[in-house]
Design an enzyme around this catalytic site. Structure first.
Site, PDB file in Angstrom:
ATOM      1  N   SER A   6      -3.289 -22.824-106.771  1.00 50.41           N
ATOM      2  CA  SER A   6      -2.176 -23.334-107.418  1.00 50.41           C
ATOM      3  C   SER A   6      -2.382 -25.101-107.089  1.00 50.41           C
ATOM      4  O   SER A   6      -2.705 -25.636-106.100  1.00 50.41           O
ATOM      5  CB  SER A   6      -0.945 -23.295-106.502  1.00 50.41           C
ATOM      6  OG  SER A   6      -0.132 -24.192-107.060  1.00 50.41           O
ATOM      7  N   HIS A  31      -3.292 -21.684-111.487  1.00 54.08           N
ATOM      8  CA  HIS A  31      -1.917 -21.428-111.388  1.00 54.08           C
ATOM      9  C   HIS A  31      -0.977 -22.876-111.278  1.00 54.08           C
ATOM     10  O   HIS A  31      -1.531 -23.967-110.748  1.00 54.08           O
ATOM     11  CB  HIS A  31      -1.577 -20.798-109.964  1.00 54.08           C
ATOM     12  CG  HIS A  31      -0.196 -20.312-109.793  1.00 54.08           C
ATOM     13  ND1 HIS A  31       0.390 -19.315-110.442  1.00 54.08           N
ATOM     14  CD2 HIS A  31       1.022 -20.942-109.179  1.00 54.08           C
ATOM     15  CE1 HIS A  31       1.598 -19.454-110.134  1.00 54.08           C
ATOM     16  NE2 HIS A  31       1.853 -20.332-109.355  1.00 54.08           N
ATOM     17  N   ASP A  33       2.361 -24.692-111.714  1.00 50.09           N
ATOM     18  CA  ASP A  33       3.895 -24.611-111.212  1.00 50.09           C
ATOM     19  C   ASP A  33       4.520 -25.772-112.013  1.00 50.09           C
ATOM     20  O   ASP A  33       4.595 -26.866-111.855  1.00 50.09           O
ATOM     21  CB  ASP A  33       3.899 -24.949-109.699  1.00 50.09           C
ATOM     22  CG  ASP A  33       3.574 -23.853-109.015  1.00 50.09           C
ATOM     23  OD1 ASP A  33       3.863 -22.521-109.137  1.00 50.09           O
ATOM     24  OD2 ASP A  33       2.462 -23.969-108.039  1.00 50.09           O
ATOM     25  N   MET A  35       8.288 -27.170-112.403  1.00 47.97           N
ATOM     26  CA  MET A  35       9.533 -27.259-111.864  1.00 47.97           C
ATOM     27  C   MET A  35      10.517 -28.271-112.459  1.00 47.97           C
ATOM     28  O   MET A  35      10.136 -29.436-112.916  1.00 47.97           O
ATOM     29  CB  MET A  35       9.354 -27.835-110.407  1.00 47.97           C
ATOM     30  CG  MET A  35       8.478 -26.915-109.506  1.00 47.97           C
ATOM     31  SD  MET A  35       8.430 -27.408-108.062  1.00 47.97           S
ATOM     32  CE  MET A  35       7.041 -26.259-107.251  1.00 47.97           C
ATOM     33  N   HIS A  64       3.649 -20.970-114.065  1.00 44.84           N
ATOM     34  CA  HIS A  64       4.851 -20.249-113.583  1.00 44.84           C
ATOM     35  C   HIS A  64       5.981 -21.332-113.610  1.00 44.84           C
ATOM     36  O   HIS A  64       6.218 -22.385-113.309  1.00 44.84           O
ATOM     37  CB  HIS A  64       4.539 -20.368-111.882  1.00 44.84           C
ATOM     38  CG  HIS A  64       5.580 -19.780-111.074  1.00 44.84           C
ATOM     39  ND1 HIS A  64       5.574 -20.024-109.582  1.00 44.84           N
ATOM     40  CD2 HIS A  64       6.622 -19.375-111.396  1.00 44.84           C
ATOM     41  CE1 HIS A  64       6.642 -19.549-109.201  1.00 44.84           C
ATOM     42  NE2 HIS A  64       7.412 -19.089-110.138  1.00 44.84           N
ATOM     43  N   MET A  66       9.439 -22.469-113.181  1.00 47.09           N
ATOM     44  CA  MET A  66      10.594 -22.430-112.318  1.00 47.09           C
ATOM     45  C   MET A  66      11.563 -23.630-112.799  1.00 47.09           C
ATOM     46  O   MET A  66      11.776 -24.439-112.343  1.00 47.09           O
ATOM     47  CB  MET A  66      10.264 -23.100-110.963  1.00 47.09           C
ATOM     48  CG  MET A  66       9.459 -21.885-110.302  1.00 47.09           C
ATOM     49  SD  MET A  66       8.592 -22.777-108.758  1.00 47.09           S
ATOM     50  CE  MET A  66       6.694 -23.233-109.758  1.00 47.09           C
ATOM     51  N   MET A 135       7.615 -13.894-105.561  1.00 48.36           N
ATOM     52  CA  MET A 135       7.753 -15.076-104.461  1.00 48.36           C
ATOM     53  C   MET A 135       7.400 -14.560-103.116  1.00 48.36           C
ATOM     54  O   MET A 135       8.493 -13.986-102.526  1.00 48.36           O
ATOM     55  CB  MET A 135       8.824 -15.994-104.770  1.00 48.36           C
ATOM     56  CG  MET A 135       8.847 -16.504-106.338  1.00 48.36           C
ATOM     57  SD  MET A 135       7.205 -17.524-106.668  1.00 48.36           S
ATOM     58  CE  MET A 135       7.223 -18.584-105.111  1.00 48.36           C
ATOM     59  N   ASP A 173       2.921 -15.049-104.475  1.00 53.03           N
ATOM     60  CA  ASP A 173       2.972 -16.581-104.519  1.00 53.03           C
ATOM     61  C   ASP A 173       3.647 -17.153-103.471  1.00 53.03           C
ATOM     62  O   ASP A 173       4.972 -17.157-103.344  1.00 53.03           O
ATOM     63  CB  ASP A 173       3.428 -17.291-105.627  1.00 53.03           C
ATOM     64  CG  ASP A 173       3.409 -18.810-106.078  1.00 53.03           C
ATOM     65  OD1 ASP A 173       2.694 -19.146-105.264  1.00 53.03           O
ATOM     66  OD2 ASP A 173       4.054 -19.099-106.979  1.00 53.03           O
ATOM     67  N   SER A 196      -2.030 -24.830-100.714  1.00 50.76           N
ATOM     68  CA  SER A 196      -2.195 -25.507 -99.687  1.00 50.76           C
ATOM     69  C   SER A 196      -3.483 -24.852 -98.869  1.00 50.76           C
ATOM     70  O   SER A 196      -4.216 -25.464 -98.321  1.00 50.76           O
ATOM     71  CB  SER A 196      -1.060 -25.924 -98.680  1.00 50.76           C
ATOM     72  OG  SER A 196      -0.554 -24.880 -98.476  1.00 50.76           O
TER      73      SER A 196
END
Ligand code: DX5
Ligand code: ZN
Length: 221
Positions: A6, A31, A33, A35, A64, A66, A135, A173, A196
């Site tokens: 990610s 990946h 993300d 948001m 993904h 969100m 998740m 994830d 991370s």
């Protein structure tokens, strides 16, 4: 096992370099993300960044979303280079239609589920999707602790997939790293997202190789 680093956890001022590291580490996809500051408290990046990233890599991009009402901008994400798109079960009313839009653009269609959402609620949708993104943290931030009860959701989902007799991939994830990735794979997870654990390490390329070996049970550290 497929690895999906990610880039939310990478140096956001240098996403081209993050993509290069993913390629060098043998990642299966990147990946991405998204948001919106509403469905989750955080904001990240969106369509222009996806377009720029897809010009810099041959790897499939796993988007993904969100965001609330993901259908509003779905076609833009698909045009911008998403190979796979997951929308949240909790964020859209017309999941069946949304999944059809993703598939008809030639992308793989996924449903993401928050830790608190039971996998049983997928019900009749299972034959209509390509992957489920479970998740294993509450979405919104990289670097959170893995929630172990989500392993049981993966096991239950694996049983449901077998009962339906369909080809659906399980992706997990959040909080996946050296201490958790093996358990996820043992529970039936096929695609592991790691933010991370990869980009917070000193050598992301080496860490991707290490995580893959741990996930496959070839080493414990
Ligand atoms: C969390 C995101 C994750 C996150 C994973 O809301 O969906 O993809 O980047 O980061 P780690 O692996 O650090 O939990
Ligand atoms: Zn994610």
């Amino acid at each position: 096992m497929k690895l999906a680093p990610s880039i939310l956890a990478a140096d956001l001022a240098d996403l081209g370099e993050a993509a290069r590291l993913c390629e060098a580490g043998g990642a299966d996809m990147i990946h991405f993300d998204v948001m919106d500051g509403h469905f989750v408290p955080n904001l990240s990046f969106g369509i222009p960044v996806l377009e720029a990233l897809s010009r810099r890599t041959e790897l499939p991009i796993d988007v993904h979303l969100m965001v609330n009402e993901p259908e509003a901008l779905l076609e833009e994400y698909l045009k911008a280079g998403a190979a796979r798109v997951a929308v949240h079960w909790e964020a859209t009313r017309h999941l069946d239609r949304t999944l059809q839009v993703i598939r008809s653009a030639g992308a793989r269609a996924g449903v993401a589920m928050n830790p608190a959402t039971p996998v049983e609620w997928l019900g009749d949708l299972l034959p209509r999707l390509d992957f489920v993104l479970l998740m294993s943290v509450n979405p919104g931030f990289a670097g959170q602790s893995f929630l172990p009860y989500t392993l049981d959701k993966a096991r239950r989902l694996r049983t449901m997939i077998e009962d339906f007799g369909v080809e659906v991939e399980i992706e997990m994830d959040g909080g996946l790293g050296r201490r958790t990735i093996r358990d996820a794979v043992a529970a039936g997870v096929e695609t592991c997202v790691a933010g991370s654990a990869v980009f917070g390490s000193e050598d992301p390329v080496d860490e991707m190789n290490r995580l893959r070996r741990i996930a496959l049970g070839e080493t414990t550290e």
